[in-house]
Design a protein around this motif. Structure first.
Motif: not given
Ligand code: ASP
Length: 441
Positions: A39, A50, A52, A119, A172, A186-189
């Motif tokens: 991430s 963050k 991102t 990322e 991600f 979001r958080g797709g890593g």
């Protein structure tokens, strides 16, 4: 074939040079850890931002030509990456790389490209530390026309990654049908990690984060809740969908069909056992009536009552058409003989939409009564053990009522894996903690 583990490191495990170095040591301590997905750098301390989130700000500023904000935020991002470059002691040409990305963003590369760079750089850094090839996610992660993950991704991942005995891949994002960078939600890593695990047919997908596993409930609600040693994919799906956000709720699909277990582990306490997520839990269900409890706020329950509803053909269909043609999906649909309830996320019902929906339902099916419960939290009690243990629901409802909490909706999933109750938003925490006390203390 030798064992393959895929490790995915989340934002807190990539937050600064020291943590990244610790993460790299974890990878190096086990030769089976051959593929690493990362991430973007996350928060170093609670008030931190963050990378991102900073990138989303940059993208918005670029879009509206707000150059002052753009420069200010991009400078913050640059400092983070330049610091990391220094901390890990590698010359990665970060200055030039940042300048190149900045130029791309300013020439209209778009939001998804912009936010994916967190990322991208994180993976470049990890690849340099491990001295392992960087393989870009755009080489195999594909989205279809509707924006969903294209299933060619798995074969492509296999084809591309089989050329590399070891690789570091940014999480991600992937490519859309136009050949442009597109991100997951979001958080797709976590989804990227699962794709890589499936692509290389890993024996284990390790998801490295900042907690020592999946807790039976949110530690912000109950002090020191038990860590669940093992849970099934289905239990995890239910819990993460309902707000237990250790893992992205869509990260299970790629690995579930292939039967690849997931392990949640803590980068900051690497020797902790963590939580294993498996096809069928081997835990003794007699000892574990309930596996976990999770809650999600901000729903609206529309309750309809009509005598003889049960014999009125097409009643439910008509009600669902009212929300369907507005593109509104529902979460739950508990029903009785003369009653049915629609549970809908508040987000769909803003700006007068709720009133419109209710009026149209009234006109179309003439219910005797419509009751609205707004700002409702759903609390899910999840566990395969509930099927086999007599009296579980009695215990559950007794615990809730003894805590003085009013339940306005009950739904037991047809798989008997969960019991969901609707309570007022402000009772959500108390409800979770009452259920936890009943089943875990
Ligand atoms: N960096 C992305 C986010 O913050 C994706 C991820 O961390 O998985 O949402």
């Amino acid at each position: 074939m030798s064992m393959i583990k895929v490790c995915k490191f989340g934002g807190t495990s990539m937050a600064d040079g020291n943590v990244i170095t610790a993460a790299a040591k974890i990878v190096e301590s086990d030769p089976a850890r051959r593929y690493v997905v990362v991430s973007a750098p996350g928060k170093r301390f609670s008030a931190d931002i963050k990378v991102t989130d900073l990138l989303y700000k940059c993208a918005a500023a670029a879009e509206t030509n707000d150059m002052e904000t753009f420069e200010e935020v991009f400078a913050k991002i640059s400092v983070r990456f330049l610091n990391i470059e220094q901390e890990v002691g590698k010359n990665l040409g970060m200055n030039d790389a940042l300048a190149e990305v900045k130029a791309q963003i300013l020439s209209g590369a778009g939001t998804d490209y912009c936010v994916s760079r967190g990322e991208y750089f994180a993976a470049k850094i990890m690849a340099a530390i491990l001295n392992v090839p960087f393989v870009d996610a755009t080489e195999f992660v594909r989205f279809d026309e509707s924006g969903a993950l294209d299933h060619v991704t798995f074969d492509l991942a296999n084809e591309v990654l089989s050329k590399y005995p070891r690789a570091v891949i940014p999480g991600f994002y992937g490519l859309n049908v136009d050949g442009k960078v597109k991100t997951f939600s979001r958080g797709g890593g976590d989804i990227s990690g699962a794709i890589v695990a499936r692509g290389v047919m890993a024996s284990l997908y390790e998801n490295w984060t900042d907690v020592s596993g999946f807790y039976a409930c949110d530690p912000r609600i109950v002090d020191n809740p038990q860590c669940i040693p093992e849970l099934s994919y289905q239990e995890l799906r239910e819990l993460s969908y309902m707000g237990a956000n250790v893992l992205h709720s869509e990260a299970i699909f790629p690995v579930r069909n292939a039967g690849i277990p997931i392990r949640i582990c803590n980068t900051f306490r690497p020797t902790d056992a963590g939580t294993y997520i498996v096809k069928t839990s081997t835990r003794d269900i007699r000892d574990n009536v309930v596996t976990g409890i999770a809650g999600k706020k901000d729903f609206t329950v529309i309750c309809l009552e009509k005598s003889m509803m049960n014999s009125e053909v097409g009643f439910v269909g008509k009600v669902l058409s009212v929300i369907g043609h507005r593109g509104i999906s529902f979460e739950h649909l508990p029903s009785g003989i003369d009653t049915m309830s629609l549970v809908i996320d508040n987000a769909y019902l803003k700006n007068g939409v709720l009133e419109e929906v209710v009026d149209e339902i009234r006109e179309l099916v003439h219910p005797d009564k419509i009751t609205l419960h707004e700002n409702i939290a759903l609390v899910a009690t999840v566990g395969h053990g509930m099927t086999k243990n007599v009296g579980t629901s009695a215990r559950l409802f007794k615990a809730i009522s003894e805590a003085g909490i009013n339940v306005c909706m009950i739904d037991q999933g047809s798989s008997e894996l969960n019991i969901i109750v609707g309570v007022e938003n402000q009772d959500c925490g108390a409800c979770i903690s009452a259920i936890y006390k009943e089943f875990f203390n």
